[in-house]
Design an enzyme around this catalytic site. Structure first.
Site, PDB file in Angstrom:
ATOM      1  N   PRO A   1      -9.290 -31.752  25.897  1.00  0.00           N
ATOM      2  CA  PRO A   1      -7.173 -31.508  24.979  1.00  0.00           C
ATOM      3  C   PRO A   1      -7.320 -30.070  24.629  1.00  0.00           C
ATOM      4  O   PRO A   1      -8.686 -29.435  23.972  1.00  0.00           O
ATOM      5  CB  PRO A   1      -6.987 -32.505  24.268  1.00  0.00           C
ATOM      6  CG  PRO A   1      -8.228 -33.335  23.560  1.00  0.00           C
ATOM      7  CD  PRO A   1      -9.200 -32.373  24.869  1.00  0.00           C
ATOM      8  N   ASN A   2      -6.555 -29.014  24.820  1.00  0.00           N
ATOM      9  CA  ASN A   2      -6.286 -27.801  24.539  1.00  0.00           C
ATOM     10  C   ASN A   2      -7.018 -27.113  24.722  1.00  0.00           C
ATOM     11  O   ASN A   2      -6.738 -25.942  25.012  1.00  0.00           O
ATOM     12  CB  ASN A   2      -5.787 -27.779  23.477  1.00  0.00           C
ATOM     13  CG  ASN A   2      -4.788 -29.013  22.432  1.00  0.00           C
ATOM     14  OD1 ASN A   2      -3.837 -28.646  22.208  1.00  0.00           O
ATOM     15  ND2 ASN A   2      -5.713 -29.192  21.430  1.00  0.00           N
TER      16      ASN A   2
ATOM     17  N   ARG B   1      -5.601 -19.799  22.665  1.00  0.00           N
ATOM     18  CA  ARG B   1      -5.941 -20.648  21.682  1.00  0.00           C
ATOM     19  C   ARG B   1      -6.428 -19.885  20.719  1.00  0.00           C
ATOM     20  O   ARG B   1      -7.571 -19.463  20.545  1.00  0.00           O
ATOM     21  CB  ARG B   1      -6.026 -21.316  22.309  1.00  0.00           C
ATOM     22  CG  ARG B   1      -7.402 -22.358  21.100  1.00  0.00           C
ATOM     23  CD  ARG B   1      -7.445 -23.476  22.074  1.00  0.00           C
ATOM     24  NE  ARG B   1      -7.588 -24.814  21.479  1.00  0.00           N
ATOM     25  CZ  ARG B   1      -8.345 -25.708  21.805  1.00  0.00           C
ATOM     26  NH1 ARG B   1      -9.070 -25.579  22.468  1.00  0.00           N
ATOM     27  NH2 ARG B   1      -8.914 -26.359  20.549  1.00  0.00           N
TER      28      ARG B   1
ATOM     29  N   TYR C   1     -12.074 -18.896  20.433  1.00  0.00           N
ATOM     30  CA  TYR C   1     -12.636 -19.445  21.335  1.00  0.00           C
ATOM     31  C   TYR C   1     -13.041 -18.129  22.221  1.00  0.00           C
ATOM     32  O   TYR C   1     -13.241 -18.314  23.805  1.00  0.00           O
ATOM     33  CB  TYR C   1     -11.644 -20.205  22.338  1.00  0.00           C
ATOM     34  CG  TYR C   1     -11.878 -21.453  21.025  1.00  0.00           C
ATOM     35  CD1 TYR C   1     -13.194 -22.239  20.775  1.00  0.00           C
ATOM     36  CD2 TYR C   1     -10.483 -21.688  20.606  1.00  0.00           C
ATOM     37  CE1 TYR C   1     -12.849 -23.939  20.822  1.00  0.00           C
ATOM     38  CE2 TYR C   1     -10.432 -23.139  19.590  1.00  0.00           C
ATOM     39  CZ  TYR C   1     -11.869 -23.778  19.499  1.00  0.00           C
ATOM     40  OH  TYR C   1     -11.878 -25.080  18.467  1.00  0.00           O
TER      41      TYR C   1
ATOM     42  N   ASN D   1     -16.656 -31.216  27.939  1.00  0.00           N
ATOM     43  CA  ASN D   1     -16.424 -30.602  27.085  1.00  0.00           C
ATOM     44  C   ASN D   1     -15.125 -31.391  26.574  1.00  0.00           C
ATOM     45  O   ASN D   1     -14.020 -31.122  26.551  1.00  0.00           O
ATOM     46  CB  ASN D   1     -15.426 -28.883  26.994  1.00  0.00           C
ATOM     47  CG  ASN D   1     -15.401 -28.178  25.483  1.00  0.00           C
ATOM     48  OD1 ASN D   1     -14.882 -28.626  24.836  1.00  0.00           O
ATOM     49  ND2 ASN D   1     -15.204 -27.138  24.978  1.00  0.00           N
TER      50      ASN D   1
ATOM     51  N   ALA E   1     -11.547 -31.929  20.676  1.00  0.00           N
ATOM     52  CA  ALA E   1     -11.011 -32.487  19.648  1.00  0.00           C
ATOM     53  C   ALA E   1     -11.412 -34.367  19.768  1.00  0.00           C
ATOM     54  O   ALA E   1     -12.365 -34.700  18.614  1.00  0.00           O
ATOM     55  CB  ALA E   1     -10.127 -32.711  19.119  1.00  0.00           C
TER      56      ALA E   1
ATOM     57  N   HIS F   1     -15.044 -35.583  18.237  1.00  0.00           N
ATOM     58  CA  HIS F   1     -15.714 -36.303  17.350  1.00  0.00           C
ATOM     59  C   HIS F   1     -14.785 -37.450  16.383  1.00  0.00           C
ATOM     60  O   HIS F   1     -14.683 -38.130  15.341  1.00  0.00           O
ATOM     61  CB  HIS F   1     -14.206 -34.460  16.358  1.00  0.00           C
ATOM     62  CG  HIS F   1     -14.582 -34.040  16.632  1.00  0.00           C
ATOM     63  ND1 HIS F   1     -16.421 -33.073  16.011  1.00  0.00           N
ATOM     64  CD2 HIS F   1     -13.748 -32.044  16.911  1.00  0.00           C
ATOM     65  CE1 HIS F   1     -16.210 -31.888  16.913  1.00  0.00           C
ATOM     66  NE2 HIS F   1     -14.608 -31.319  16.988  1.00  0.00           N
TER      67      HIS F   1
ATOM     68  N   ASP G   1     -18.346 -44.201  25.168  1.00  0.00           N
ATOM     69  CA  ASP G   1     -18.623 -45.239  26.161  1.00  0.00           C
ATOM     70  C   ASP G   1     -18.211 -44.723  27.927  1.00  0.00           C
ATOM     71  O   ASP G   1     -19.488 -45.454  27.951  1.00  0.00           O
ATOM     72  CB  ASP G   1     -17.682 -46.319  25.900  1.00  0.00           C
ATOM     73  CG  ASP G   1     -17.726 -47.181  24.522  1.00  0.00           C
ATOM     74  OD1 ASP G   1     -19.022 -46.741  23.977  1.00  0.00           O
ATOM     75  OD2 ASP G   1     -16.228 -47.439  23.839  1.00  0.00           O
TER      76      ASP G   1
ATOM     77  N   GLU H   1     -22.892 -31.818  27.278  1.00  0.00           N
ATOM     78  CA  GLU H   1     -21.774 -31.287  26.508  1.00  0.00           C
ATOM     79  C   GLU H   1     -21.898 -29.953  26.188  1.00  0.00           C
ATOM     80  O   GLU H   1     -22.619 -29.235  25.417  1.00  0.00           O
ATOM     81  CB  GLU H   1     -21.815 -32.363  25.249  1.00  0.00           C
ATOM     82  CG  GLU H   1     -20.764 -32.231  23.847  1.00  0.00           C
ATOM     83  CD  GLU H   1     -21.142 -32.754  22.970  1.00  0.00           C
ATOM     84  OE1 GLU H   1     -22.387 -34.075  22.721  1.00  0.00           O
ATOM     85  OE2 GLU H   1     -20.311 -32.760  21.602  1.00  0.00           O
TER      86      GLU H   1
ATOM     87  N   HIS I   1     -19.814 -26.565  23.749  1.00  0.00           N
ATOM     88  CA  HIS I   1     -18.804 -26.493  22.855  1.00  0.00           C
ATOM     89  C   HIS I   1     -18.653 -25.356  22.753  1.00  0.00           C
ATOM     90  O   HIS I   1     -20.389 -24.527  22.632  1.00  0.00           O
ATOM     91  CB  HIS I   1     -18.982 -27.391  21.845  1.00  0.00           C
ATOM     92  CG  HIS I   1     -18.599 -28.526  20.978  1.00  0.00           C
ATOM     93  ND1 HIS I   1     -17.241 -29.077  21.305  1.00  0.00           N
ATOM     94  CD2 HIS I   1     -19.612 -29.365  21.741  1.00  0.00           C
ATOM     95  CE1 HIS I   1     -18.396 -30.488  21.540  1.00  0.00           C
ATOM     96  NE2 HIS I   1     -19.053 -30.782  21.043  1.00  0.00           N
TER      97      HIS I   1
ATOM     98  N   SER J   1     -17.463 -23.155  20.646  1.00  0.00           N
ATOM     99  CA  SER J   1     -17.522 -22.559  18.825  1.00  0.00           C
ATOM    100  C   SER J   1     -18.749 -23.561  19.029  1.00  0.00           C
ATOM    101  O   SER J   1     -19.199 -24.235  19.738  1.00  0.00           O
ATOM    102  CB  SER J   1     -16.630 -22.945  18.556  1.00  0.00           C
ATOM    103  OG  SER J   1     -16.163 -23.734  18.072  1.00  0.00           O
TER     104      SER J   1
ATOM    105  N   ARG K   1     -18.366 -25.245  11.681  1.00  0.00           N
ATOM    106  CA  ARG K   1     -17.141 -25.229  11.602  1.00  0.00           C
ATOM    107  C   ARG K   1     -16.623 -25.817  10.593  1.00  0.00           C
ATOM    108  O   ARG K   1     -17.243 -26.388   9.382  1.00  0.00           O
ATOM    109  CB  ARG K   1     -16.376 -24.876  12.552  1.00  0.00           C
ATOM    110  CG  ARG K   1     -16.458 -24.011  13.819  1.00  0.00           C
ATOM    111  CD  ARG K   1     -15.968 -24.094  14.959  1.00  0.00           C
ATOM    112  NE  ARG K   1     -14.874 -23.672  14.683  1.00  0.00           N
ATOM    113  CZ  ARG K   1     -13.309 -24.549  15.770  1.00  0.00           C
ATOM    114  NH1 ARG K   1     -13.861 -25.070  17.021  1.00  0.00           N
ATOM    115  NH2 ARG K   1     -11.938 -24.264  15.269  1.00  0.00           N
TER     116      ARG K   1
HETATM  117  C1  DQA Z   1     -14.500 -27.241  21.493  1.00  0.00           C
HETATM  118  C2  DQA Z   1     -14.612 -27.333  19.423  1.00  0.00           C
HETATM  119  C3  DQA Z   1     -14.246 -28.803  19.417  1.00  0.00           C
HETATM  120  O1  DQA Z   1     -14.119 -28.933  17.683  1.00  0.00           O
HETATM  121  C4  DQA Z   1     -12.292 -28.562  19.175  1.00  0.00           C
HETATM  122  O2  DQA Z   1     -11.485 -29.212  19.059  1.00  0.00           O
HETATM  123  C5  DQA Z   1     -12.333 -27.987  20.805  1.00  0.00           C
HETATM  124  C6  DQA Z   1     -13.125 -27.157  21.476  1.00  0.00           C
HETATM  125  C7  DQA Z   1     -15.357 -25.947  21.543  1.00  0.00           C
HETATM  126  O3  DQA Z   1     -15.459 -25.648  22.768  1.00  0.00           O
HETATM  127  O4  DQA Z   1     -15.844 -25.483  20.932  1.00  0.00           O
HETATM  128  O5  DQA Z   1     -10.725 -27.847  21.163  1.00  0.00           O
HETATM  129  O6  DQA Z   1     -15.154 -28.553  21.617  1.00  0.00           O
END
Ligand code: DQA
Length: 149
Positions: free
Chosen positions: A9-10, A17, A22, A73, A76, A79, A86, A97, A99, A101, A106
């Site tokens: 998401p996002n 954003r 990012y 990735n 959110a 977390h 699963d 995986e 990320h 950031s 953070r």
């Molecule tokens: C993220 C870090 C996550 O905490 C956050 O919710 C994201 C992006 C990252 O790519 O740094 O949406 O996965």
């Protein structure tokens, strides 16, 4: 080798954003970069993004059925989504995986990822470069001699 690059998401809002966190690379650019790196590495890269958890689960099931490699990735969902974890645990190919950031530098609620324990490896804090590094690793892993030439 098929590699699914899946974004939660996002992440479709990259470049707009929180650019201080990012970076300025937009999502379309990230897709183009992953596809280009994939071609250079001899990988069949499919890049997708969704804000809908059920859609992400279906994509992870697809990757599991195909025993494909995944760069994920989870954004959110990292977390708190036991459902995403699963589905990741069912994968038969490697899972990296990513990320953008450094989640450890953070807010405290970002420090733990429920996905990490079922991932092959984790890259975080290296910006969108993390995706390129993940693809490089998967190519190297699939064909160690060819990639080191
Ligand atoms: C993220 C870090 C996550 O905490 C956050 O919710 C994201 C992006 C990252 O790519 O740094 O949406 O996965």
């Amino acid at each position: 080798m098929r590699v699914y690059v899946l974004n939660g998401p996002n992440l479709g809002r990259l470049g707009i954003r929180q650019v201080d966190v990012y970076g300025v690379t937009g999502y379309a650019q990230l897709v183009a970069d992953c596809e280009r790196h994939g071609r250079e590495l001899g990988l069949d890269v499919v890049v997708r993004q969704t804000d809908a958890e059920h859609e992400m689960l279906a994509w992870l099931h697809e990757a599991a059925d195909e025993a494909a490699a995944v760069v994920l990735n989870p954004a959110a969902w990292s977390h708190y989504s036991i459902a995403v974890r699963d589905a990741c645990a069912m994968l038969r190919g490697p899972l990296v995986e990513v990320h953008i950031s450094n989640i450890h530098a953070r807010e405290e609620f970002r420090h733990h990822s429920v996905v990490s324990a079922v991932a092959t490896g984790v890259i975080c804090g290296l910006g969108v470069d993390g995706y390129r590094l993940a693809l490089h690793h998967l190519a190297q892993r699939a064909s160690p001699i060819r990639q080191s030439e």
